[in-house]
Design a protein around this motif. Structure first.
Motif, PDB file in Angstrom:
ATOM      1  N   CYS A  21      -5.962 -11.026 -16.018  1.00 56.14           N
ATOM      2  CA  CYS A  21      -7.009 -11.907 -16.525  1.00 56.14           C
ATOM      3  C   CYS A  21      -8.216 -11.887 -15.580  1.00 56.14           C
ATOM      4  CB  CYS A  21      -6.456 -13.326 -16.641  1.00 56.14           C
ATOM      5  SG  CYS A  21      -7.691 -14.549 -17.149  1.00 56.14           S
ATOM      6  N   ARG A  23     -10.309 -14.115 -14.887  1.00 54.80           N
ATOM      7  CA  ARG A  23     -10.403 -15.346 -14.087  1.00 54.80           C
ATOM      8  C   ARG A  23      -9.441 -15.303 -12.900  1.00 54.80           C
ATOM      9  NH1 ARG A  23     -10.575 -20.919 -17.248  1.00 54.80           N
ATOM     10  NH2 ARG A  23     -10.769 -21.545 -15.050  1.00 54.80           N
ATOM     11  N   GLU A  90      -2.544 -19.697 -11.186  1.00 53.28           N
ATOM     12  CA  GLU A  90      -3.267 -18.902 -12.177  1.00 53.28           C
ATOM     13  C   GLU A  90      -2.405 -18.629 -13.398  1.00 53.28           C
ATOM     14  OE1 GLU A  90      -6.595 -17.967 -12.238  1.00 53.28           O
ATOM     15  OE2 GLU A  90      -6.511 -19.514 -10.690  1.00 53.28           O
ATOM     16  N   ARG A  93      -2.595 -21.767 -15.359  1.00 52.76           N
ATOM     17  CA  ARG A  93      -3.918 -21.879 -15.981  1.00 52.76           C
ATOM     18  C   ARG A  93      -4.011 -20.976 -17.210  1.00 52.76           C
ATOM     19  NH1 ARG A  93      -7.215 -17.924 -16.940  1.00 52.76           N
ATOM     20  NH2 ARG A  93      -6.760 -17.061 -14.875  1.00 52.76           N
ATOM     21  N   TRP A  94      -3.546 -19.724 -17.074  1.00 51.02           N
ATOM     22  CA  TRP A  94      -3.584 -18.796 -18.210  1.00 51.02           C
ATOM     23  C   TRP A  94      -2.721 -19.335 -19.358  1.00 51.02           C
ATOM     24  CZ3 TRP A  94      -0.223 -16.119 -21.236  1.00 51.02           C
ATOM     25  CH2 TRP A  94      -0.764 -15.122 -22.052  1.00 51.02           C
ATOM     26  N   SER A  96      -1.937 -22.449 -20.060  1.00 48.89           N
ATOM     27  CA  SER A  96      -2.580 -23.596 -20.700  1.00 48.89           C
ATOM     28  C   SER A  96      -3.694 -23.149 -21.643  1.00 48.89           C
ATOM     29  CB  SER A  96      -3.151 -24.535 -19.635  1.00 48.89           C
ATOM     30  OG  SER A  96      -2.118 -25.092 -18.848  1.00 48.89           O
ATOM     31  N   GLU A  97      -4.435 -22.126 -21.232  1.00 45.59           N
ATOM     32  CA  GLU A  97      -5.554 -21.664 -22.040  1.00 45.59           C
ATOM     33  C   GLU A  97      -5.111 -20.891 -23.282  1.00 45.59           C
ATOM     34  OE1 GLU A  97      -8.013 -19.362 -19.467  1.00 45.59           O
ATOM     35  OE2 GLU A  97      -8.826 -21.112 -18.412  1.00 45.59           O
ATOM     36  N   HIS A  98      -4.027 -20.130 -23.171  1.00 49.74           N
ATOM     37  CA  HIS A  98      -3.659 -19.187 -24.226  1.00 49.74           C
ATOM     38  C   HIS A  98      -2.406 -19.573 -25.017  1.00 49.74           C
ATOM     39  CE1 HIS A  98      -6.613 -16.102 -23.046  1.00 49.74           C
ATOM     40  NE2 HIS A  98      -6.391 -16.529 -21.814  1.00 49.74           N
ATOM     41  N   ASP A 100      -0.972 -23.066 -25.097  1.00 54.82           N
ATOM     42  CA  ASP A 100      -0.800 -24.487 -25.458  1.00 54.82           C
ATOM     43  C   ASP A 100      -0.778 -24.708 -26.966  1.00 54.82           C
ATOM     44  OD1 ASP A 100      -0.268 -25.933 -23.195  1.00 54.82           O
ATOM     45  OD2 ASP A 100      -2.335 -26.594 -22.857  1.00 54.82           O
ATOM     46  N   ARG A 244      -7.463 -12.124 -28.328  1.00 51.99           N
ATOM     47  CA  ARG A 244      -8.218 -11.636 -27.164  1.00 51.99           C
ATOM     48  C   ARG A 244      -9.104 -10.452 -27.510  1.00 51.99           C
ATOM     49  NH1 ARG A 244      -3.985 -10.455 -22.598  1.00 51.99           N
ATOM     50  NH2 ARG A 244      -5.852  -9.846 -21.465  1.00 51.99           N
TER      51      ARG A 244
END
Length: 245
Positions: A21, A23, A90, A93-94, A96-98, A100, A244
């Motif tokens: 990713c 980010r 990370e 975080r990934w 949660s973004e993709h 959830d 994506r």
């Protein structure tokens, strides 16, 4: 064994997506790390501040020189455990973004965590070290991403056992694998490479060993749970990677 084989692609893709990713790579730069240093020390840092040769042995398929370069570079900025903790963040975080809002994410978490807890860590030091790290209490997406990453490490370790048992060298296993010479180059192995055709049977045998070891994690699933898990994994993979594009 069949369930593990059917799950392998989805587990590898979903469990490793956060590593590629943008980010995650940006966060590595903010910490003073190159992408390679973050990858090596992030995965290996769960073992603690050990010697580079120990990390190379655990990772298995990367040249010792490439591991040492990444490990030593990372240690000039942070301790290995700190890099691993940042990589775990990370991953969350990934997720949660993709994940959830992925369909049936709660059930994905339930079944994948069940497999993680049932998996035998004997002979799989990276998996055992990652499973021992403090796990997040975040939402379902983060939990799903971490559980999938853990199963990815479990399978990676299982494949390494299969590779060594088959008599393949790490470089031979990579060039006979799905990514071929590109994987060998990425992990530090330089040409010339041997012909691939004579290696394919042993690579298939190594993959079968990985399926058998990985399958142990789901042996307590009911037949219905196995089918459900595979369906959710495939649906989630399709949803995430279509989105994506």
């Amino acid at each position: 064994m069949q369930t593990a084989a059917m799950a392998a692609d989805a587990v590898n893709r979903l469990g490793g997506a956060f590593l590629e990713c943008p980010r995650t790579l940006r966060r590595a730069r903010e910490l003073g790390l190159t992408g390679w240093a973050c990858y090596v020390a992030g995965r290996g840092g769960a073992l603690g501040d050990v010697r580079p040769d120990t990390v190379a042995a655990a990772l298995g398929l990367i040249t010792p020189e490439a591991v040492r370069d990444g490990w030593d570079a990372a240690r000039r900025a942070l301790s290995p455990r700190e890099v691993a903790a940042h990589l775990l963040a990370e991953c969350c975080r990934w997720g949660s973004e993709h994940l959830d809002d992925a369909p049936k994410v709660d059930r994905l978490v339930e079944l994948t965590e069940k497999a993680v807890l049932a998996a035998d860590g004997a002979g799989l030091p990276l998996f055992a070290a990652w499973r021992a790290m403090p796990m997040p209490g975040d939402g379902p997406g983060a939990r799903a991403a971490v559980a999938l990453h853990l199963l990815r490490e479990h399978r990676a370790g299982a494949l390494l056992l299969g590779v060594r048992s088959s008599g393949l060298s790490p470089m031979e296993a990579l060039i006979a694998g799905p990514e071929g010479e590109a994987a060998a180059v990425a992990f530090g192995w330089q040409p010339p490479y041997p012909p691939v055709a004579p290696l394919l049977r042993r690579r298939a045998w190594a993959d079968a060993v990985a399926d058998r070891i990985s399958g142990q994690a789901v042996q307590n699933f009911t037949p219905a749970e196995r089918g459900e898990w595979i369906t959710i994994l495939k649906d989630t993979t399709r949803t995430v990677f279509t989105r994506r594009r």
